[in-house]
Design an enzyme around this catalytic site. Structure first.
Site, PDB file in Angstrom:
ATOM      1  N   LEU A  85       0.810  -1.220   0.000  1.00  0.00           N
ATOM      2  CA  LEU A  85       0.000   0.000   0.000  1.00  0.00           C
ATOM      3  C   LEU A  85       0.842   1.268   0.000  1.00  0.00           C
ATOM      4  CD1 LEU A  85      -2.785  -0.890   2.614  1.00  0.00           C
ATOM      5  CD2 LEU A  85      -2.819  -1.205   0.130  1.00  0.00           C
ATOM      6  N   HIS A 108      10.746  -0.936   7.415  1.00  0.00           N
ATOM      7  CA  HIS A 108      11.180  -1.984   6.479  1.00  0.00           C
ATOM      8  C   HIS A 108      11.608  -1.273   5.204  1.00  0.00           C
ATOM      9  CE1 HIS A 108      11.668  -5.678   4.380  1.00  0.00           C
ATOM     10  NE2 HIS A 108      10.512  -5.667   3.745  1.00  0.00           N
TER      11      HIS A 108
END
Length: 332
Positions: A85, A108
């Site tokens: 997303l 991340h």
């Protein structure tokens, strides 16, 4: 060996005049946001209006707003949305409001490393990645402890990006345990490799193969489930607590001898060659391209494989046996 930073190496005052936006108040978002707030920092949260995450952030005492509103107000924008997303929401709801000197943060490195998000040159780009789930990050913080974190700098426009990232890590409790310096590339590639080769892919494939072998040999599926799957937690808990030697020293001599003399026949040269192939797919970007296309197509392969997994005999047998062990569903 990695450079490790502690509390004394980080200064929260670096963030005192900055507003931090947590974009995505989910598993990591709620923990990082609440910890930063309790550390005395100015934190806002952004999620879908009136969603459960929005209401949770309000309950935690944070100011809550939409992503564009938070992006306009914040100096430090920590993006904690699911990987698939992030690019669209970044392009549509964050990028238009970035100002010179802002900080973009991640937990991340996937989208930065594989160029799905390309920040402007006039912002810092950092990563602070707790090595534990959000609930643990929050719980340890409240107990005066912390969860180890990784920290990395991709873009240092301000010439203070590392100091800022370390201050953020301190704000969520990471420097209490230790913060290891890495790079976006190293974090991303090793994270994907671990997920695919052992933590998620390898271990489930091994469990199913062991279970199938025993069932095909005529053993009862229930007994095979215990030996191939259920008892795995006992072993991984020992390794998690004290390394390989604690596990070997805790199991029977028979189990230790059998494992030490037979394990390499399972993870053999062919297995290692497959590991190298998977690592090369990650490093080259082949896996990233595959996953991006899969996400854009609506996850057809993922859904089909999930359905196939759910229909495996081990799932049916496991559900029946777990129903006999009500303590497994008890919250600690």
């Amino acid at each position: 060996m990695a450079t490790i930073y502690r509390d004394k190496d980080a200064d929260l005052r670096v963030l005192k005049d900055k507003t931090i936006a947590i974009i995505g108040y989910g598993n990591q978002g709620h923990a990082q946001g609440a910890n930063l707030k309790d550390s005395g920092l100015d934190v806002i949260a952004a999620d879908l209006k009136d969603s459960p995450a929005w209401k949770r952030a309000e309950k935690d005492g944070l100011r809550v707003m939409t992503v564009p509103e938070a992006s306009k107000e914040a100096d430090f924008i920590q993006i904690l949305l699911p990987d698939e997303l992030q690019p669209r929401i970044y392009r549509e709801q964050i990028a238009p409001y970035l100002e010179e000197g802002n900080i973009l943060g991640f937990s991340h490195g996937f989208n930065i490393h594989f160029n799905q998000i390309i920040p402007p040159e006039y912002v810092d780009v950092v990563m602070v990645a707790p090595k534990g789930p959000g609930d643990l990050v929050r719980r340890q913080f409240l107990e005066g402890k912390g969860v180890p974190c990784l920290v990395a700098v991709k873009q240092d426009y301000s010439k203070s990006a590392k100091r800022i990232a370390l201050a953020y890590a301190k704000g969520i409790g990471g420097t209490r345990a230790g913060v290891l310096e890495t790079t976006f590339a190293e974090e991303t590639e090793t994270d994907l490799f671990g997920e695919q080769v052992d933590l998620c892919g390898g271990v489930t494939a091994m469990i199913k193969a062991a279970f199938e072998t025993m069932v095909q040999a005529g053993y009862q599926p229930e007994i095979a489930y215990f030996e191939a799957c259920h008892e795995l937690k006992l072993i991984t808990d020992l390794i998690h607590e004290g390394g390989l030697m604690k596990m070997w020293n805790s199991v029977s001599n028979t189990a230790e001898y059998g494992g030490l003399t037979r394990g390499d026949r399972i993870i053999n040269e062919q297995s290692r060659e497959a590991m190298w192939e998977i690592l090369e797919e990650i490093q080259s970007g082949k896996f990233a391209r595959e996953w991006i296309l899969e996400s854009q197509a609506g996850l057809p392969v993922k859904k089909a494989l999930e359905q196939q997994e759910s229909e495996h005999l081990i799932e049916k047998v496991g559900a029946e046996l777990r129903a006999m062990m009500p303590w497994l569903g008890e919250k600690k």
